[in-house]
Enzyme design. Structure first.
Site, PDB file in Angstrom:
ATOM      1  N   LYS A  94      60.392  54.602  63.490  1.00  0.00           N
ATOM      2  CA  LYS A  94      61.235  55.037  62.377  1.00  0.00           C
ATOM      3  C   LYS A  94      60.511  56.088  61.539  1.00  0.00           C
ATOM      4  O   LYS A  94      59.301  55.985  61.326  1.00  0.00           O
ATOM      5  CB  LYS A  94      61.534  53.794  61.534  1.00  0.00           C
ATOM      6  CG  LYS A  94      62.432  53.978  60.341  1.00  0.00           C
ATOM      7  CD  LYS A  94      63.003  52.620  59.927  1.00  0.00           C
ATOM      8  CE  LYS A  94      62.981  52.384  58.437  1.00  0.00           C
ATOM      9  NZ  LYS A  94      63.607  51.117  58.041  1.00  0.00           N
ATOM     10  N   LYS A 148      53.713  43.853  61.409  1.00  0.00           N
ATOM     11  CA  LYS A 148      52.862  44.033  60.235  1.00  0.00           C
ATOM     12  C   LYS A 148      51.531  43.318  60.398  1.00  0.00           C
ATOM     13  O   LYS A 148      50.503  43.793  59.944  1.00  0.00           O
ATOM     14  CB  LYS A 148      53.580  43.561  58.972  1.00  0.00           C
ATOM     15  CG  LYS A 148      54.736  44.478  58.618  1.00  0.00           C
ATOM     16  CD  LYS A 148      54.987  44.640  57.151  1.00  0.00           C
ATOM     17  CE  LYS A 148      55.880  45.858  56.963  1.00  0.00           C
ATOM     18  NZ  LYS A 148      56.678  45.839  55.753  1.00  0.00           N
ATOM     19  N   LYS A 155      57.025  57.793  55.568  1.00  0.00           N
ATOM     20  CA  LYS A 155      55.881  58.468  54.977  1.00  0.00           C
ATOM     21  C   LYS A 155      54.570  57.847  55.451  1.00  0.00           C
ATOM     22  O   LYS A 155      53.533  58.505  55.464  1.00  0.00           O
ATOM     23  CB  LYS A 155      55.999  58.393  53.451  1.00  0.00           C
ATOM     24  CG  LYS A 155      54.831  58.944  52.659  1.00  0.00           C
ATOM     25  CD  LYS A 155      54.726  60.460  52.786  1.00  0.00           C
ATOM     26  CE  LYS A 155      53.352  61.001  52.460  1.00  0.00           C
ATOM     27  NZ  LYS A 155      52.850  60.696  51.144  1.00  0.00           N
TER      28      LYS A 155
HETATM   29  N1  TRP Z   1      64.242  45.111  54.058  1.00  0.00           N
HETATM   30  C1  TRP Z   1      65.036  46.268  53.792  1.00  0.00           C
HETATM   31  C2  TRP Z   1      64.320  47.500  54.364  1.00  0.00           C
HETATM   32  O1  TRP Z   1      63.119  47.553  54.409  1.00  0.00           O
HETATM   33  C3  TRP Z   1      65.243  46.477  52.303  1.00  0.00           C
HETATM   34  C4  TRP Z   1      66.056  45.368  51.710  1.00  0.00           C
HETATM   35  C5  TRP Z   1      65.627  44.381  50.892  1.00  0.00           C
HETATM   36  C6  TRP Z   1      67.437  45.164  51.927  1.00  0.00           C
HETATM   37  N2  TRP Z   1      66.659  43.552  50.552  1.00  0.00           N
HETATM   38  C7  TRP Z   1      67.780  44.010  51.171  1.00  0.00           C
HETATM   39  C8  TRP Z   1      68.398  45.834  52.684  1.00  0.00           C
HETATM   40  C9  TRP Z   1      69.079  43.510  51.184  1.00  0.00           C
HETATM   41  C10 TRP Z   1      69.713  45.327  52.687  1.00  0.00           C
HETATM   42  C11 TRP Z   1      70.020  44.171  51.945  1.00  0.00           C
HETATM   43  O2  TRP Z   1      64.999  48.430  54.738  1.00  0.00           O
END
Ligand code: TRP
Length: 331
Positions: free
Chosen positions: A196, A114, A199
């Site tokens: 991945k 990022k 969008k």
């Molecule tokens: N960071 C995960 C993603 O971008 C989203 C996410 C936030 C998450 N908190 C979580 C996934 C807790 C599993 C558990 O895909």
């Protein structure tokens, strides 16, 4: 109910929903609902680490909920809720943040990526994002976390933090395990199968939106990147074909070997035509249900309110323990 293992996962409401969100995440969660005590969260707090337009954020938060239910997540079985509705996430995140080393966050590959892509908005939320994710998971005494392999490193931090807290005070958190599906943990971009599907990809032929018209889906699959080997085979040398096979298998439930066998003497053209049909058929009922939910804001509101109340109870219980062990005086 009490002795069921706990599952937690979430999707960010940060973009139009793609086939990747559905196949890579939500579809896999549906089958877990009877065997596990599932929490499916819309992680809106995470999504503001990149700039969001408030109006879009509101709409997309409901869209993720509608997708959850359209895909088959049943609010009577699973807890569907919005992250910002349960303030314990932020509170636990603060405590965990004081136990997280800068080095640990500096090592996160998603953060490093990022930084490279988004230099204008290097906010501290991007940096501490994995701590909030750990709080999400640990608050519910989660046993298993279904995530794509891109989130494994974040989950590793949640495991380390739970153990660190348990060792410093006493047993408080369950140490969560990743749950990564065997076939293709992630759905990749159709034009660049090394990233991945999302969008935010630059090329609109790289992703399929849940709301894409059948013709658009057919066109995008037809144009998807393959290779010159002209064999339908699941291997790393053929990342494009591998991704298409993953999509095929995820939707039909057929084994990869069987699909390879079926297209042994056939070219990519035929394989792609069939795949496009399969995707169109799969998305049709989901899209219909999704639109029904999106048109019933009252119902969505009921689901997220009930969900937040259920989630809050569990989360508060964990947070109370954490505060007490930390040395905060109970009110
Ligand atoms: N960071 C995960 C993603 O971008 C989203 C996410 C936030 C998450 N908190 C979580 C996934 C807790 C599993 C558990 O895909």
């Amino acid at each position: 109910m009490e002795d069921k293992k706990v599952i937690f996962s979430g999707v960010q409401p940060s973009g139009d929903l793609t086939l990747g969100n559905y196949l890579g995440a939500v579809k896999n969660w549906v089958a877990l609902q009877d065997e596990y005590d599932c929490y499916y969260c819309v992680v809106d707090l995470h999504s503001i680490t990149v700039p969001q337009d408030p109006k879009n954020l509101r709409r997309r938060t409901l869209e993720v909920m509608a997708l959850y239910m359209a895909a088959g997540i049943d609010p009577n079985k699973s807890t569907i809720f919005i992250q910002s509705h349960v303030s314990s996430h932020i509170e636990l995140s603060w405590v965990l943040g004081t136990m997280t080393y800068l080095g640990e966050l500096n090592r996160m590959t998603q953060f490093k990526d990022k930084i490279q892509k988004n230099e204008k908005n290097l906010n501290s939320g991007l940096f501490t994002y994995p701590v909030l994710m750990a709080a999400d998971i640990l608050l519910y005494q989660t046993d298993l976390v279904p995530v794509g392999d891109d989130q494994k490193q974040h989950l590793e931090l949640a495991r380390d933090l739970s153990q660190r807290f348990n060792n410093k005070y006493s047993d408080t958190f369950i140490v969560p395990e990743p749950m990564i599906s065997k076939v293709g943990a992630r759905i990749m971009d159709l034009q660049d199968p090394t990233v991945k599907m999302s969008k935010s990809g630059d090329n609109e032929n790289g992703y399929i939106l849940l709301m894409d018209a059948p013709d658009t889906i057919r066109r995008k699959i037809k144009r998807s990147v393959t290779d010159s080997m002209n064999r339908v085979k699941y291997c790393d040398e053929q990342p494009g074909v591998k991704n298409l096979l993953t999509i095929y298998s995820k939707i039909t439930g057929e084994k990869i070997e069987n699909i390879e066998e079926k297209y042994r003497d056939k070219g990519y053209k035929e394989f792609k035509i069939d795949l496009a049909d399969i995707i169109v058929e799969e998305l049709k009922p989901i899209r219909e249900k999704y639109l029904e939910y999106m048109n019933d804001k009252k119902y969505l509101e009921k689901v997220y309110k009930d969900g937040a109340a259920k989630a809050e109870k569990v989360a508060r219980k964990t947070l109370r323990k954490v505060y007490k062990k930390t040395g905060f005086i109970p009110r």
